[in-house]
Every structure is written in C-alpha cells, then in structure tokens.
Design a protein around this motif. Structure first.
Motif, PDB file in Angstrom:
ATOM      1  N   GLN A  47      37.489  37.598  26.716  1.00  9.67           N
ATOM      2  CA  GLN A  47      38.662  37.769  27.000  1.00  9.67           C
ATOM      3  C   GLN A  47      38.778  37.242  28.387  1.00  9.67           C
ATOM      4  OE1 GLN A  47      40.985  40.873  25.343  1.00  9.67           O
ATOM      5  NE2 GLN A  47      40.965  40.071  23.462  1.00  9.67           N
ATOM      6  N   CYS A  48      38.102  38.238  29.256  1.00 13.80           N
ATOM      7  CA  CYS A  48      38.330  38.084  30.632  1.00 13.80           C
ATOM      8  C   CYS A  48      37.636  36.524  31.104  1.00 13.80           C
ATOM      9  CB  CYS A  48      37.447  38.844  31.409  1.00 13.80           C
ATOM     10  SG  CYS A  48      38.175  40.413  31.260  1.00 13.80           S
ATOM     11  N   THR A  87      37.772  33.661  29.458  1.00 16.84           N
ATOM     12  CA  THR A  87      38.104  32.483  28.832  1.00 16.84           C
ATOM     13  C   THR A  87      39.723  32.677  29.048  1.00 16.84           C
ATOM     14  OG1 THR A  87      38.488  33.589  26.548  1.00 16.84           O
ATOM     15  CG2 THR A  87      36.328  32.098  27.112  1.00 16.84           C
ATOM     16  N   GLY A  88      40.187  33.526  29.583  1.00 16.62           N
ATOM     17  CA  GLY A  88      41.546  33.597  29.984  1.00 16.62           C
ATOM     18  C   GLY A  88      41.986  33.041  30.680  1.00 16.62           C
ATOM     19  N   PRO A  89      43.240  33.053  31.481  1.00 20.58           N
ATOM     20  CA  PRO A  89      43.872  32.292  32.404  1.00 20.58           C
ATOM     21  C   PRO A  89      43.150  32.021  33.554  1.00 20.58           C
ATOM     22  CG  PRO A  89      45.733  33.549  31.628  1.00 20.58           C
ATOM     23  CD  PRO A  89      44.354  34.070  30.995  1.00 20.58           C
ATOM     24  N   HIS A  95      32.785  32.770  20.985  1.00 22.95           N
ATOM     25  CA  HIS A  95      33.893  32.307  21.937  1.00 22.95           C
ATOM     26  C   HIS A  95      33.149  31.300  22.817  1.00 22.95           C
ATOM     27  CE1 HIS A  95      36.828  35.541  21.363  1.00 22.95           C
ATOM     28  NE2 HIS A  95      35.688  36.146  21.082  1.00 22.95           N
ATOM     29  N   ASP A 151      35.971  41.956  25.068  1.00 17.75           N
ATOM     30  CA  ASP A 151      36.891  42.165  26.157  1.00 17.75           C
ATOM     31  C   ASP A 151      36.341  41.191  27.302  1.00 17.75           C
ATOM     32  OD1 ASP A 151      38.524  43.991  25.009  1.00 17.75           O
ATOM     33  OD2 ASP A 151      37.771  45.802  25.896  1.00 17.75           O
ATOM     34  N   ARG A 171      39.794  32.663  34.057  1.00 20.19           N
ATOM     35  CA  ARG A 171      38.515  32.184  33.830  1.00 20.19           C
ATOM     36  C   ARG A 171      37.361  32.125  34.878  1.00 20.19           C
ATOM     37  NH1 ARG A 171      38.764  28.150  30.051  1.00 20.19           N
ATOM     38  NH2 ARG A 171      40.874  27.622  29.322  1.00 20.19           N
TER      39      ARG A 171
END
Length: 438
Positions: free
Chosen positions: A428-429, A431-433, A360, A425, A435
């Motif tokens: 995801q945290c 790179t998610g909305p 990622h 996980d 950031r």
C-alpha cells in the motif's frame, strides 16, 4: 558563509577539515557537500584535488553518494548489525539482522554429555573430538579440510586473513549491496572497496569482470548462501562463471563466508578454488547461537598457517569448553529438529511475504535465509511511513555502495500471517499516492 568549515590546499587537508566538521557537528548526517567544482572554486584548488579528498572520505565511510545529481553527503551513523534498536512501543522489529531464537537448540540438553573440565596452557590447541566432527561434516560437503583453524566469529577470521594478505590502499571486491560491518572492517584496515553489483544469482559476471579488468584486486569476499541483505544464493551457473574469472587471478585471496551453513535449503554451489589463496568460513552463530562466537576457517596451507601464527600472538586458542559444547550441540538430534523447523518457518514466512508483494507486481529479492530486499524510490520516507503502520524496516543505505535504493525486511519476528500483513502494508505504501517504489 556557506561551507565555511572547508579548508586546505591539499586533498589530505581538505579531508581533515571535513572530518573535523563532522566531529564538531558543524555538519550533520545527510548534509550535502558542495560540488567538486564549487569546492574547488571556494578553496582555489583544482577539481582533482577536491575529488581526491572526497574519495578518501568516501572510502572511509564518512561520505556517501557520487558526482551525480544527489552529490556527496555526510554518511549517517548506523547501528552495528545485531545491536538492539530503539523502536517505538508496539512496533514490530523487521529491521534488525537477528534470527528467531525459538529455533536455537538448548544447551542444557547436552551439558551432561560434555566434558566440562578446564584444561591448562599446555593442552592441545583445539579439541580433537570437535576437529574430527568438523572434518567429517565439512568434508561431506566437498570442502578441503586438511588445513583448519578455529576463530571467534566470521569477521574475526576475515580480519586475520586480510591482515596477512593486504596492505593499506589495497582493493577488495565486495558485494553491493553487502554487509555494513564488513565494509567498516575493511575501511579500518585501510582497504579500498570495489563494489560487485548483485542480482538474484549473486554477483553479476559482467560487474565482477569489469572490476577485475581494472587490476589490482587483492581479495574478493563472497557470501555463497543467504546473502545479507538480499537473501540470495550464488547459483550453480554463476558459481562456475565466477570460478573461471577468478582462475585468471591466482594471487587474489578468495574468501567465502558461508554464515547460513546447515540452515541452507540448497547445497553449496560456490566452492573455494583448487589452487591459489582461499579461505572458507563457517560460523555456528545462525544454527547454534551467536553467543558461541565460534567460526571454523578452512583454507590453503599458507593462509591458515599465517592466521594461526597471528592468532597465537593474542588469544592463542578458542575456548576448548566452547568447542566441546558446540560439538555436542551440533550432533544432538534436537539441534537437527530445530534446524528443520527453522528452514520450514523461514521458507513459509518468505513465501507469504513475497507472494503478497507479487500480487501487487512489486519486485523483491529473497530466496534464501532470513532477509528480503525490496527496491524503492525513497528509503527514508518509506521507513517512516511503515513505522506509522507499526513496522520497523531497515533503510538500505548502510548496505549500499553504488547500488540503488531499497529497504531490507527481516523475517525473524514474523509469522506467516503477520508476514502477509506486513507485505500488504508495504504494498500500500509503495503503490499509494506517494509512490515510494523504485
């Protein structure tokens, strides 16, 4: 009236008023103090006076931050390294600094071979067989073992060395990020911390040189391998450069805390200086067990003699029973097998975690030991987000002085599969909305 807890006309009085407010909980961890300018106007004193008060409290670990956008804030009280954390039911503990106890050797395998007779007050201070083993093992690593003493852990050795070498107000160079209990110890001795910025090869040459140019550093404390929290070794090239820098400061005490010792996958690149004042520490906690409370200290003749004299005024000696048990375990074939299993397991967990983050494009440090350091944007929010997914991380704040935000992940309670899941996980945290990535 905002900030009504602030009082005083001198730096000492202003600092005392803030300490009192913290003690009485008129201000809480995370609360922001007024800027130096605003506090000066409120109290009718100069900015320099307020800055001096804030500086005292920052050196004492009561304040964090700086003159920039975030300002100075009340420091949070962090649990001492190794203390049991109160985690929500079902959360996987990646926050503590523990090792995987499954890889510690079992004492019952060697007890029948250990002389368990207790000796008297007139016995030789250290067990001759254990000392001979230490000289053999550490000498094989290229260390000077002529002057040696035994103490109750690495921090005990560091404290005793510094008590004989520094005075209150002295500057001590420390890794940033670094080990919070060490920071606390230094502040309790009245030392002033000079942070050395870190990268993947150890303290940066430019950062250390800048701190040394300021002059006045009484000591420097380094972790040659498996640095906590970044999980890096000092590289051979970096070791040579740092050794050259230190050679120009022969009065500075150089302390090397090699806590990871025989669990390391690489040989020591950073060795003590050949001249001047130095101390090398090897604790048995990581490969024999923390409950031994036993560390070996090597050093120059003057440093070791002073430590011995100070130790003789209090504890006098480290239990010879512990010495004999530690010696038997260290030489046991089972111990070597357990250490090999530990090296393999930590390496595979680390590789799995870092490889998942790399998929990622998330940067992270962690090439040695049991910790991984991930730069982020907002520590507290990320820790809460991961906790909601069942993972307890350690916010980087207690490890940092001037270094940027990050989180520390411990590998002790992971498997290869759970390491991949935790890293997924985390990715995801990050790179998610929302950031949280730095």
């Amino acid at each position: 009236m905002p900030h009504s807890y602030l009082h005083g006309e001198t730096a000492a009085d202003i600092a005392a008023s803030i300490e009192r407010a913290v003690r009485l909980e008129h201000v809480l961890p995370g609360d922001r103090l007024p800027s130096v300018r605003d506090a000066g106007e409120l109290l009718g004193v100069s900015r320099n006076t307020v800055a001096a008060a804030y500086g005292r409290l920052r050196d004492a670990g009561l304040l964090i931050g700086g003159p920039g956008r975030g300002g100075m804030r009340i420091a949070r009280v962090h649990p001492f390294e190794g203390r049991a954390l109160e985690l929500p039911s079902g959360a996987c503990d990646l926050a503590s600094g523990n090792i995987d106890s499954a890889f510690l050797p079992r004492l019952e395998h060697v007890l029948t071979d250990v002389d368990l007779r207790s000796s008297g007050y007139d016995a030789e201070s250290d067990d001759p067989g254990f000392v001979a083993l230490l000289r053999e093992r550490l000498g094989f690593e290229g260390l000077d073992t002529r002057h040696l003493c035994l103490l109750s852990g690495a921090l005990d050795a560091i404290e005793r060395a510094l008590r004989t070498h520094i005075r209150p107000g002295a500057y001590v160079l420390v890794e940033d990020p670094g080990f919070p209990p060490l920071f606390d110890l230094l502040r309790s001795l009245g030392a002033r911390l000079k942070p050395m910025p870190m990268d993947g090869e150890g303290p940066t040459v430019e950062g250390v040189a800048a701190e040394l140019r300021g002059g006045g550093a009484a000591a420097v404390i380094l972790t040659p391998r498996a640095q906590n929290p970044m999980g890096v070794d000092i590289s051979p090239a970096r070791a040579r450069a740092l050794t050259t820098l230190f050679a120009d400061h022969p009065d500075m005490l150089v302390i090397l805390d090699d806590h990871w010792g025989p669990l390391s996958e690489h040989s020591l690149a950073m060795l003590p200086p050949r001249h001047g004042r130095w101390l090398f520490i090897r604790s048995v906690s990581k490969f024999l067990g923390p409950d031994f409370r036993l560390a070996i200290a090597l050093g120059d003749e003057v440093t070791i003699d002073r430590i011995r004299r100070q130790h003789a005024l209090g504890p006098r000696w480290v239990s010879r029973l512990l010495q004999r048990m530690a010696g038997a375990l260290w030489q046991s074939p089972e111990t070597e097998q357990q250490m090999e299993k530990a090296r393999f397991a930590y390496r595979e967990r680390r590789k799995a975690f870092l490889a998942t983050l790399a998929e990622h494009d998330i940067p992270a440090m962690g090439t040695s030991g049991v910790h991984i350091w991930v730069p982020v944007r907002r520590e507290a929010e990320l820790v809460q987000a991961m906790l909601g997914l069942g993972w307890a991380l350690q916010a980087g704040e207690p490890f940092r002085i001037d270094s940027p935000p990050a989180v520390r992940i411990g590998l002790a309670n992971l498997t290869v599969d759970s390491a991949r899941k935790a890293a997924q996980d985390l990715a995801q945290c990050l790179t998610g909305p929302r950031r949280f990535l730095s």
